[in-house]
Scaffold this active site. Structure first.
Site, PDB file in Angstrom:
ATOM      1  N   THR A 152       7.212  -5.019  -5.894  1.00  0.00           N
ATOM      2  CA  THR A 152       8.305  -5.930  -4.686  1.00  0.00           C
ATOM      3  C   THR A 152       9.796  -5.356  -5.214  1.00  0.00           C
ATOM      4  O   THR A 152      10.953  -4.827  -4.937  1.00  0.00           O
ATOM      5  CB  THR A 152       7.783  -7.400  -3.489  1.00  0.00           C
ATOM      6  OG1 THR A 152       7.041  -6.972  -3.497  1.00  0.00           O
ATOM      7  CG2 THR A 152       8.881  -7.195  -3.289  1.00  0.00           C
ATOM      8  N   LYS A 207       0.108 -10.928   9.271  1.00  0.00           N
ATOM      9  CA  LYS A 207       0.472 -12.091   7.865  1.00  0.00           C
ATOM     10  C   LYS A 207      -0.496 -13.217   8.253  1.00  0.00           C
ATOM     11  O   LYS A 207      -0.664 -13.713   9.230  1.00  0.00           O
ATOM     12  CB  LYS A 207       1.788 -12.326   8.472  1.00  0.00           C
ATOM     13  CG  LYS A 207       3.088 -13.171   7.341  1.00  0.00           C
ATOM     14  CD  LYS A 207       3.949 -12.064   5.845  1.00  0.00           C
ATOM     15  CE  LYS A 207       3.791 -12.381   5.288  1.00  0.00           C
ATOM     16  NZ  LYS A 207       4.688 -11.398   4.565  1.00  0.00           N
ATOM     17  N   SER A 223       0.454  -2.714  -3.359  1.00  0.00           N
ATOM     18  CA  SER A 223      -1.120  -2.911  -3.134  1.00  0.00           C
ATOM     19  C   SER A 223      -1.796  -2.155  -2.029  1.00  0.00           C
ATOM     20  O   SER A 223      -2.677  -2.115  -2.269  1.00  0.00           O
ATOM     21  CB  SER A 223      -0.643  -3.984  -1.082  1.00  0.00           C
ATOM     22  OG  SER A 223      -0.460  -6.331  -1.784  1.00  0.00           O
ATOM     23  N   ASN A 254       9.340 -14.655  -8.065  1.00  0.00           N
ATOM     24  CA  ASN A 254       9.108 -13.426  -7.982  1.00  0.00           C
ATOM     25  C   ASN A 254       9.296 -12.367  -7.839  1.00  0.00           C
ATOM     26  O   ASN A 254       9.921 -10.741  -9.342  1.00  0.00           O
ATOM     27  CB  ASN A 254       7.464 -13.336  -7.341  1.00  0.00           C
ATOM     28  CG  ASN A 254       6.874 -12.120  -7.647  1.00  0.00           C
ATOM     29  OD1 ASN A 254       7.243 -10.700  -7.357  1.00  0.00           O
ATOM     30  ND2 ASN A 254       5.533 -12.094  -8.730  1.00  0.00           N
ATOM     31  N   LYS A 272       7.442  -2.504   8.371  1.00  0.00           N
ATOM     32  CA  LYS A 272       7.394  -1.611   6.718  1.00  0.00           C
ATOM     33  C   LYS A 272       5.916  -0.441   6.401  1.00  0.00           C
ATOM     34  O   LYS A 272       6.791   0.138   5.929  1.00  0.00           O
ATOM     35  CB  LYS A 272       7.160  -3.012   6.460  1.00  0.00           C
ATOM     36  CG  LYS A 272       7.147  -2.792   4.089  1.00  0.00           C
ATOM     37  CD  LYS A 272       7.661  -4.573   3.964  1.00  0.00           C
ATOM     38  CE  LYS A 272       7.892  -5.801   4.548  1.00  0.00           C
ATOM     39  NZ  LYS A 272       7.750  -6.725   3.673  1.00  0.00           N
ATOM     40  N   LYS A 312      -2.526  -5.981   7.385  1.00  0.00           N
ATOM     41  CA  LYS A 312      -2.137  -5.793   6.294  1.00  0.00           C
ATOM     42  C   LYS A 312      -0.245  -6.874   6.015  1.00  0.00           C
ATOM     43  O   LYS A 312       0.126  -6.502   6.895  1.00  0.00           O
ATOM     44  CB  LYS A 312      -1.682  -4.852   5.616  1.00  0.00           C
ATOM     45  CG  LYS A 312      -0.669  -4.819   4.153  1.00  0.00           C
ATOM     46  CD  LYS A 312      -2.546  -4.821   3.500  1.00  0.00           C
ATOM     47  CE  LYS A 312      -2.507  -4.943   1.951  1.00  0.00           C
ATOM     48  NZ  LYS A 312      -2.035  -6.456   2.024  1.00  0.00           N
TER      49      LYS A 312
HETATM   50  N1  GLU Z   1       4.176 -10.544   1.098  1.00  0.00           N
HETATM   51  C1  GLU Z   1       4.427  -9.213   0.932  1.00  0.00           C
HETATM   52  C2  GLU Z   1       5.671  -8.265   1.699  1.00  0.00           C
HETATM   53  O1  GLU Z   1       5.679  -9.408   2.827  1.00  0.00           O
HETATM   54  C3  GLU Z   1       3.430  -8.148   0.771  1.00  0.00           C
HETATM   55  C4  GLU Z   1       2.915  -7.984   1.470  1.00  0.00           C
HETATM   56  C5  GLU Z   1       1.295  -6.895   1.316  1.00  0.00           C
HETATM   57  O2  GLU Z   1       0.814  -6.730  -0.038  1.00  0.00           O
HETATM   58  O3  GLU Z   1       0.300  -7.058   1.636  1.00  0.00           O
HETATM   59  O4  GLU Z   1       5.550  -7.124   2.418  1.00  0.00           O
END
Ligand code: GLU
Length: 425
Positions: free
Chosen positions: A187, A103, A360, A218, A91, A67
């Site tokens: 976030t 990623k 998410s 954002n 995370k 994810k």
């Molecule tokens: N890009 C965001 C992060 O770095 C969200 C990632 C997601 O929702 O999968 O946490």
């Protein structure tokens, strides 16, 4: 250019040493499970063709599908995407959601593309990586430089390639394409919940707490909106084009900053930076260099831009007593050591910015069950997840006299190790 992945590995190794993580687990986590690289050909509006370097790194799926977001930025590198994928695994484990870490990234400046070029690039990204992603395999999302519209194109392209719509393949979509309420603000909101947790424990009074926020995308924007609404004093703000500091004993007005961003594309309300004016006649603020803002006196420094902002070069000059990491990887490991010595409380990215991926997860659940939760349901479910992650790390950090990053890593690595051991048993 320092290696961001080397920073991530330094954090991993330091936590592994402290908690005596088994060597075999450390070896598994020392590198991504898979990296896919592609050269994306995109037809530009003038008929020419450009090639963009694109990546998807699948770091760990020990706890669930990979994810993590897709970043569109001119400085994207494989090294950076690797680090970001690793931090996603940590995370998700700290937040206790059943995902691994991944990623993606494309080396591109999205601001320089037309809408049509951006759409072709986004669809091209999906086609290049369609074989390795999927609702149960790898679930991308937005990150720096990408948004709900781009997620919609990618979701639509996935439906075309596979022959049927599966909105759970990607999160952060727009509401009418299966996105979740509250994802856009998640976030920033999650970061705000963490600020409230800190305030409770460190007895901070909002009206006496001065914030400096670096980054007004954002994440920075929604965080700042919620904090100002709650009475916190915003005394400094920066985006990639301007750094503004309120006059002594004054605060910046959130509405003025947000309007400037909307109207001129920068937080600079008088546009002195934009016009290269050396003398700003506005009585309520002045302009600083970006680095100066980071070392200006305040209570909470909120890092909501990019990696490597606090390094060994400026960590000794930071005057904030608290750093809240809403960006990924904004503090380098050597800087962490200096901040520790100076008793600066750093709330690490893997806790502070987890709100995005938590919502998410809610979006993914809604898509799989074909339901739609209300905004208040989302907020009510996000808050306890953020608070639990923070509390667990806080308690461990007090018990073991370690900093919050080390505590968060220990929690995450314990959970990831258990899943790896279960799979290999
Ligand atoms: N890009 C965001 C992060 O770095 C969200 C990632 C997601 O929702 O999968 O946490």
């Amino acid at each position: 250019m320092p290696s961001i992945f080397a920073n991530a590995l330094a954090q991993l190794e330091s936590a592994a040493r402290q908690m005596k993580l088994p060597k075999e687990i450390l070896a598994v986590l020392h590198q991504p499970q898979r990296e896919v690289t592609a050269a994306l050909p995109v037809t530009m509006d003038d008929g020419s063709q450009k090639i963009f370097s694109a990546y998807r790194v699948q770091y760990s799926n020990a706890r669930g599908p990979y994810k993590g977001g897709i970043r569109f930025h001119p400085q994207v590198t494989l090294d950076e995407v690797r680090a970001l994928a690793f931090w996603m695994a940590v995370k998700c484990a700290v937040a206790g959601i059943p995902f691994g870490g991944g990623k993606g990234g494309v080396m591109v400046d999205p601001k320089k593309l037309s809408a049509g070029e951006l759409e072709r690039l986004s669809r091209g990204y999906l086609r290049a990586f369609a074989d390795v992603i999927g609702p149960e395999r790898d679930v991308p999302a937005p990150d720096v430089g990408t948004n709900a519209q781009i997620m919609d194109w990618i979701s639509d392209e996935y439906a075309r390639v596979t022959g049927h719509a599966q909105p759970a393949v990607i999160t952060g979509k727009s509401l009418d394409r299966g996105g979740s309420r509250g994802r856009e603000t998640a976030t920033g909101r999650g970061g705000f919940f963490i600020l409230q947790q800190l305030a409770e424990r460190l007895k901070l009074k909002p009206e006496k707490t001065r914030l400096i926020v670096q980054g007004f995308g954002n994440v920075g924007m929604h965080f700042t909106r919620l904090a100002c609404r709650d009475g916190y004093r915003l005394i400094g703000i920066a985006d990639s084009r301007a750094s503004i500091l309120a006059a002594p004993d004054r605060s910046l007005d959130y509405a003025v900053i947000a309007n400037a961003k909307q109207d001129y594309g920068t937080v600079d309300p008088c546009r002195c930076t934009a016009t290269k004016g050396k003398i700003c006649r506005c009585p309520d603020h002045r302009h600083l260099t970006p680095d100066k803002l980071l070392t200006t006196d305040c209570d909470v420094l909120v890092l909501a831009a990019l990696e490597n902002q606090i390094t060994k070069a400026n960590a000794g000059k930071v005057k904030a007593r608290i750093i809240l990491e809403l960006a990924n990887g904004p503090t380098a490991p050597e800087a962490d050591v200096i901040l520790d010595r100076r008793h600066v409380t750093v709330v690490p990215d893997v806790i502070a910015n987890a709100g995005g991926v938590v919502v998410s997860y809610f979006e993914w659940q809604q898509n799989r069950e074909n339901v739609s939760w209300t905004e208040s349901q989302i907020k009510q479910q996000l808050q306890p997840v953020m608070e639990k992650a923070f509390q667990e790390a806080w308690e461990l950090s007090r018990q073991q006299r370690i900093n919050l990053r080390a505590a968060a890593f220990q929690l995450a690595l314990t959970r990831i190790a258990q899943s790896i051991q279960k799979k290999t048993a």
